[in-house]
Design a protein around this motif. Sequence first.
Motif, PDB file in Angstrom:
ATOM      1  N   TYR A   1       0.849  -1.190   0.000  1.00 48.86           N
ATOM      2  CA  TYR A   1       0.000   0.000   0.000  1.00 48.86           C
ATOM      3  C   TYR A   1       0.887   1.243   0.000  1.00 48.86           C
ATOM      4  O   TYR A   1       1.783   1.373   0.829  1.00 48.86           O
ATOM      5  CB  TYR A   1      -0.900   0.038   1.245  1.00 48.86           C
ATOM      6  N   GLY A   2       0.636   2.141  -0.956  1.00 40.64           N
ATOM      7  CA  GLY A   2       1.398   3.380  -1.016  1.00 40.64           C
ATOM      8  C   GLY A   2       0.589   4.520  -0.426  1.00 40.64           C
ATOM      9  O   GLY A   2      -0.625   4.605  -0.619  1.00 40.64           O
ATOM     10  N   ASP A   3       1.245   5.408   0.319  1.00 40.11           N
ATOM     11  CA  ASP A   3       0.544   6.562   0.874  1.00 40.11           C
ATOM     12  C   ASP A   3       1.546   7.570   1.425  1.00 40.11           C
ATOM     13  O   ASP A   3       2.752   7.300   1.493  1.00 40.11           O
ATOM     14  CB  ASP A   3      -0.424   6.134   1.986  1.00 40.11           C
ATOM     15  N   ILE A   4       1.037   8.701   1.831  1.00 37.99           N
ATOM     16  CA  ILE A   4       1.828   9.740   2.469  1.00 37.99           C
ATOM     17  C   ILE A   4       1.628   9.618   3.977  1.00 37.99           C
ATOM     18  O   ILE A   4       0.507   9.408   4.447  1.00 37.99           O
ATOM     19  CB  ILE A   4       1.361  11.134   2.005  1.00 37.99           C
ATOM     20  N   LEU A   5       2.713   9.722   4.726  1.00 42.54           N
ATOM     21  CA  LEU A   5       2.606   9.729   6.186  1.00 42.54           C
ATOM     22  C   LEU A   5       2.382  11.171   6.617  1.00 42.54           C
ATOM     23  O   LEU A   5       3.241  12.036   6.392  1.00 42.54           O
ATOM     24  CB  LEU A   5       3.875   9.174   6.825  1.00 42.54           C
ATOM     25  N   VAL A   6       1.241  11.428   7.208  1.00 44.29           N
ATOM     26  CA  VAL A   6       0.855  12.802   7.539  1.00 44.29           C
ATOM     27  C   VAL A   6       0.805  12.987   9.051  1.00 44.29           C
ATOM     28  O   VAL A   6       0.090  12.270   9.757  1.00 44.29           O
ATOM     29  CB  VAL A   6      -0.533  13.137   6.933  1.00 44.29           C
ATOM     30  N   ALA A   7       1.560  13.955   9.549  1.00 46.90           N
ATOM     31  CA  ALA A   7       1.525  14.276  10.976  1.00 46.90           C
ATOM     32  C   ALA A   7       0.166  14.867  11.328  1.00 46.90           C
ATOM     33  O   ALA A   7      -0.458  15.541  10.494  1.00 46.90           O
ATOM     34  CB  ALA A   7       2.636  15.277  11.314  1.00 46.90           C
ATOM     35  N   PRO A   8      -0.333  14.633  12.541  1.00 50.33           N
ATOM     36  CA  PRO A   8      -1.657  15.142  12.937  1.00 50.33           C
ATOM     37  C   PRO A   8      -1.800  16.652  12.767  1.00 50.33           C
ATOM     38  O   PRO A   8      -2.877  17.145  12.446  1.00 50.33           O
ATOM     39  CB  PRO A   8      -1.764  14.745  14.412  1.00 50.33           C
ATOM     40  N   GLU A   9      -0.709  17.394  12.980  1.00 54.68           N
ATOM     41  CA  GLU A   9      -0.787  18.853  12.896  1.00 54.68           C
ATOM     42  C   GLU A   9      -0.609  19.389  11.478  1.00 54.68           C
ATOM     43  O   GLU A   9      -0.676  20.606  11.252  1.00 54.68           O
ATOM     44  CB  GLU A   9       0.274  19.484  13.811  1.00 54.68           C
ATOM     45  N   CYS A  10      -0.407  18.496  10.504  1.00 50.66           N
ATOM     46  CA  CYS A  10      -0.191  18.935   9.118  1.00 50.66           C
ATOM     47  C   CYS A  10      -1.519  19.344   8.477  1.00 50.66           C
ATOM     48  O   CYS A  10      -2.456  18.559   8.403  1.00 50.66           O
ATOM     49  CB  CYS A  10       0.457  17.820   8.311  1.00 50.66           C
ATOM     50  N   SER A  11      -1.587  20.567   7.995  1.00 53.99           N
ATOM     51  CA  SER A  11      -2.811  21.063   7.363  1.00 53.99           C
ATOM     52  C   SER A  11      -2.883  20.608   5.909  1.00 53.99           C
ATOM     53  O   SER A  11      -1.876  20.217   5.310  1.00 53.99           O
ATOM     54  CB  SER A  11      -2.845  22.589   7.414  1.00 53.99           C
ATOM     55  N   LEU A  12      -4.075  20.683   5.346  1.00 48.14           N
ATOM     56  CA  LEU A  12      -4.260  20.318   3.944  1.00 48.14           C
ATOM     57  C   LEU A  12      -3.442  21.229   3.042  1.00 48.14           C
ATOM     58  O   LEU A  12      -2.825  20.775   2.069  1.00 48.14           O
ATOM     59  CB  LEU A  12      -5.745  20.399   3.569  1.00 48.14           C
TER      60      LEU A  12
END
Length: 296
Positions: free
Chosen positions: A22-33
């Motif tokens: 599975y490919g995806d971006i690891l996004v920190a909780p505080e990262c905005s769109l």
Amino acid sequence: MAIGKRKGLRFLEWAANSYTDYGDILVAPECSLSALQDAWARICEAGGFDIAFLNRLLPGAAARKIFTPDTSSGIRLRPNHREEVSYRVAGQWASGEAWFAEQSKKTRQNYRRGVKTLQEAGEAKFRLLAPDEPLQPVLDRLSALKRRWLVERKRESQLFEEGAPVLAALVEALAHAGVLHIFVLECDGAMVAVSINFVQHHTMMAFVTTFDPDFSQASPGMILMMDYIQWSFDHGLGTVDFLCGAEAFKHKFATQGVVLQSVLGTRTAQGSLASLADRMRQRVRHARGRGLATTA
């Protein structure tokens, strides 16, 4: 992400795409769109590629946020026709025994027949490797069996090449994260089937599985799979995920199939021409398929 070259084109794609499902971006909780989309814009500005191709996207993948219709920065990523299916065993079973009891009579008989065949050759034992057991002997055995399987089918995989560090590095990372589960099926102490799994989000994920073809009459791979499925439900997990691949044995046991989608975007004229040619080939295939269906 990484840039790879195929057929004279430079592809921006997931790093280690050949080794993961599975490919995806690891996004920190505080990262905005907006920050996420800005990161994508910077990647596109850096260039160095003709086509961006992101595949194996789960329905809830964070990467989908960068190709929404209102995205104004970076190249546009649009749905591509290439799809894969991930099969899972999911349900509300109180135990592994309850799951086993719901299988067809033939499936249960085949399992018991396979176990009996193994026991005729020696003591058969299914077990989960202990955390303090050395991993390298297991990985060496698995890689040797995989190479044999690949040679018989005239296929290749860098993951299992002798001396290659990738498999060991991946397994070490899983062990360090505390999610590694290696299941083995032994006959007189010799490993006749191995499955490297990991647990994530209340799900048992089957990463790499193989078996010894010298014991194929007993179907050790199938026995091991049914054993770790039962183990998973006995230990309170809700799903067993077979990851990518549409092998028949996965479809046989699966209660759920999830479509993994892909997206594609072009950055150069060369990339646009290649994308156009690909779409035209796809339309021709569909037209031929409709014609054959009409004739039939």
